[in-house]
Structure formats: structure tokens, C-alpha cells
Scaffold this motif. Structure first.
Motif, short mmCIF file in Angstrom:
data_model
loop_
_atom_site.label_atom_id
_atom_site.label_comp_id
_atom_site.label_asym_id
_atom_site.label_seq_id
_atom_site.Cartn_x
_atom_site.Cartn_y
_atom_site.Cartn_z
N PRO A 147 0.82 -1.22 0.00
CA PRO A 147 0.00 0.00 0.00
C PRO A 147 0.85 1.26 0.00
CG PRO A 147 0.05 -0.96 2.19
CD PRO A 147 0.78 -1.92 1.28
N HIS A 148 0.23 2.36 -0.42
CA HIS A 148 0.92 3.65 -0.45
C HIS A 148 1.50 4.01 0.92
CE1 HIS A 148 -0.19 5.01 -4.53
NE2 HIS A 148 -1.18 4.16 -4.36
N ARG A 149 0.78 3.71 1.98
CA ARG A 149 1.27 4.06 3.32
C ARG A 149 2.54 3.28 3.68
NH1 ARG A 149 -3.12 0.91 4.22
NH2 ARG A 149 -2.82 -0.92 5.50
N ALA A 150 2.80 2.19 2.99
CA ALA A 150 4.01 1.41 3.26
C ALA A 150 5.27 2.17 2.86
CB ALA A 150 3.95 0.07 2.52
N LEU A 151 5.13 3.17 2.02
CA LEU A 151 6.29 3.99 1.66
C LEU A 151 6.89 4.66 2.88
CD1 LEU A 151 4.98 5.71 -1.59
CD2 LEU A 151 6.65 3.86 -1.42
N ARG A 152 6.02 5.01 3.84
CA ARG A 152 6.48 5.69 5.05
C ARG A 152 7.28 4.77 5.95
NH1 ARG A 152 1.12 7.61 4.72
NH2 ARG A 152 0.49 6.22 6.38
N VAL A 153 7.05 3.46 5.87
CA VAL A 153 7.77 2.52 6.73
C VAL A 153 8.82 1.72 5.96
CG1 VAL A 153 5.93 2.35 8.44
CG2 VAL A 153 5.97 0.75 6.51
N GLY A 154 9.17 2.19 4.78
CA GLY A 154 10.27 1.59 4.04
C GLY A 154 9.95 0.32 3.29
N LEU A 155 8.70 0.07 2.97
CA LEU A 155 8.31 -1.13 2.22
C LEU A 155 8.86 -2.41 2.85
CD1 LEU A 155 8.68 0.22 -1.43
CD2 LEU A 155 6.55 -0.36 -0.27
N ASP A 156 8.71 -2.52 4.16
CA ASP A 156 9.13 -3.70 4.90
C ASP A 156 8.08 -4.79 4.68
OD1 ASP A 156 9.59 -5.67 6.82
OD2 ASP A 156 10.13 -4.25 8.38
N VAL A 157 8.35 -5.73 3.78
CA VAL A 157 7.33 -6.70 3.38
C VAL A 157 6.91 -7.62 4.52
CG1 VAL A 157 7.88 -6.60 0.93
CG2 VAL A 157 8.99 -8.29 2.35
N ALA A 158 7.84 -8.00 5.37
CA ALA A 158 7.47 -8.87 6.50
C ALA A 158 6.50 -8.13 7.42
CB ALA A 158 8.71 -9.31 7.27
N ARG A 159 6.76 -6.86 7.66
CA ARG A 159 5.88 -6.06 8.52
C ARG A 159 4.49 -5.89 7.87
NH1 ARG A 159 7.61 -0.07 10.69
NH2 ARG A 159 5.78 0.30 11.96
N ILE A 160 4.47 -5.64 6.57
CA ILE A 160 3.20 -5.49 5.84
C ILE A 160 2.40 -6.79 5.91
CG2 ILE A 160 2.17 -5.14 3.57
CD1 ILE A 160 4.66 -3.34 2.94
N ALA A 161 3.06 -7.91 5.66
CA ALA A 161 2.38 -9.21 5.66
C ALA A 161 1.84 -9.54 7.05
CB ALA A 161 3.33 -10.30 5.18
N ARG A 162 2.64 -9.30 8.07
CA ARG A 162 2.20 -9.61 9.43
C ARG A 162 1.03 -8.72 9.84
NH1 ARG A 162 4.80 -13.23 12.21
NH2 ARG A 162 4.45 -12.31 14.24
N ALA A 163 1.02 -7.47 9.38
CA ALA A 163 -0.10 -6.57 9.68
C ALA A 163 -1.39 -7.08 9.06
CB ALA A 163 0.21 -5.16 9.19
N ARG A 164 -1.28 -7.88 8.01
CA ARG A 164 -2.45 -8.45 7.34
C ARG A 164 -2.80 -9.83 7.88
NH1 ARG A 164 -1.20 -4.57 4.26
NH2 ARG A 164 -2.42 -3.80 2.54
N GLY A 165 -2.10 -10.24 8.93
CA GLY A 165 -2.44 -11.50 9.58
C GLY A 165 -1.62 -12.70 9.14
N ASP A 166 -0.60 -12.49 8.32
CA ASP A 166 0.25 -13.60 7.89
C ASP A 166 1.22 -13.91 9.03
OD1 ASP A 166 2.12 -15.33 6.64
OD2 ASP A 166 1.63 -14.44 4.70
N LEU A 167 1.11 -15.09 9.58
CA LEU A 167 1.89 -15.45 10.77
C LEU A 167 3.16 -16.24 10.46
CD1 LEU A 167 -1.08 -16.33 13.12
CD2 LEU A 167 0.14 -14.16 12.88
N ARG A 168 3.52 -16.31 9.20
CA ARG A 168 4.76 -17.01 8.86
C ARG A 168 5.97 -16.29 9.45
NH1 ARG A 168 4.13 -17.68 2.49
NH2 ARG A 168 2.70 -15.94 2.80
N ASP A 169 7.04 -17.02 9.56
CA ASP A 169 8.30 -16.46 10.06
C ASP A 169 8.69 -15.25 9.20
OD1 ASP A 169 11.19 -16.05 10.17
OD2 ASP A 169 11.27 -17.93 11.29
N PRO A 170 9.07 -14.14 9.83
CA PRO A 170 9.46 -12.94 9.06
C PRO A 170 10.58 -13.21 8.06
CG PRO A 170 9.23 -12.38 11.37
CD PRO A 170 9.09 -13.87 11.27
N ARG A 171 11.49 -14.13 8.38
CA ARG A 171 12.56 -14.45 7.43
C ARG A 171 11.99 -15.12 6.18
NH1 ARG A 171 15.80 -17.09 12.20
NH2 ARG A 171 13.74 -17.96 12.21
N GLU A 172 10.99 -15.99 6.36
CA GLU A 172 10.36 -16.63 5.20
C GLU A 172 9.63 -15.59 4.36
OE1 GLU A 172 6.95 -19.83 3.87
OE2 GLU A 172 7.38 -19.60 6.00
N LEU A 173 8.90 -14.69 5.04
CA LEU A 173 8.18 -13.64 4.31
C LEU A 173 9.14 -12.77 3.51
CD1 LEU A 173 5.64 -12.69 7.09
CD2 LEU A 173 5.09 -13.77 4.89
#
Length: 144
Positions: A10-36
Motif C-alpha cells: 500500500p501507499h502508506r508502506a512507503l512511510r515505513v520503508g516497504l518492509d514486506v514482512a511487517r506489511i504481511a504480518r499486519a495483514r495476519g500472515d503469521l509465517r516467520d518474518p525471514r520466510e516472508l
């Protein structure tokens, strides 16, 4: 529940550096951040492209493709059109490679499954028009 093929950047992810693990976890993805990060992480040129695209074209939604599923690097959807008319552009970014249509390229082999996931989520209509591009795609490719 099956694991998603796509991660919305999302556009707001630009403010947090496009951290994909953080974005995925915020959407409920509980996989290991390293895997994400392994599956959805962005290389520096991809990150730069996404930043420039989202800053220049606010009507676009960008989805990161799972890098283990041969469905491209990104799927871009113009959300300004009504759902029934939305088009998808599947992108396989390649530095120093002239942009070309490449729907049959090995790294885009499963792009139709990724697009079907967008339809299942209600973002696009079933079987939307799809353009598959490979190469050094620029922001100008998505001109309004």
C-alpha cells in the motif's frame, strides 16, 4: 487457508520503508518474518521502482508476487477504473533489458494464477485483461 501468492504494497508502506514482512504480518500472515522476506522481499531496484510508481501514480495498487511461484515480480492494477474494467500489468523487472511483452517467459509462467487471486479477492473481475512485461519497466509505462 492457502498461502497468498501476492502481497499488497500500500501507499502508506512507503512511510515505513516497504518492509514486506511487517506489511504481511499486519495483514495476519503469521509465517516467520525471514520466510516472508525470502518470498516477498524487494531488491533495491525493485524497491526504487515501487516507490517511484506509487509516488507518481496514486491510483495504482502494486502487489508483490511470491518469488518462489514463477508469477513475476509485481502485479499492478489501476484502481481508478470500475472493477469490471480494471486491467492488470504483470511485471518481471530486469535491469538493462529492453521492455517487451513476455507472457510465456519462464519467470511469468504462473502469472494467471496470481491474477486469479486478485479476482478471488474482488479487486478485479474474473479473467481481466492482462499485459505481461519483462524488462526495465519505467514509471512512464503506467501513464494516465
Amino acid at each position: 487457508m492457502t498461502e497468498p501468492w501476492l502481497l499488497h504494497l500500500p501507499h502508506r508502506a512507503l512511510r515505513v520503508g516497504l518492509d514486506v514482512a511487517r506489511i504481511a504480518r499486519a495483514r495476519g500472515d503469521l509465517r516467520d518474518p525471514r520466510e516472508l522476506e525470502f518470498r516477498f522481499g524487494l531488491h533495491s531496484h525493485e524497491r526504487r521502482f515501487v516507490r517511484e510508481l506509487l509516488a507518481a501514480r496514486t491510483q495504482l495498487w502494486v502487489f508483490r508476487c511470491d518469488q518462489l511461484r514463477a508469477c513475476g515480480d509485481l502485479v499492478v492494477v489501476d484502481m481508478s477504473a470500475p472493477r469490471a474494467l480494471r486491467r492488470c500489468v504483470v511485471v518481471e523487472l530486469k535491469q538493462r533489458v529492453r521492455v517487451r511483452a513476455a507472457p510465456n517467459h519462464v519467470q511469468l509462467a504462473n502469472h494467471t494464477i496470481a491474477v486469479a487471486e486478485l479476482a478471488a479477492r474482488g479487486i478485479v473481475a474474473p479473467d481481466p485483461p492482462v499485459t505481461a512485461l519483462l524488462g526495465e519497466v519505467g514509471v512512464g509505462t503506467f501513464a494516465s
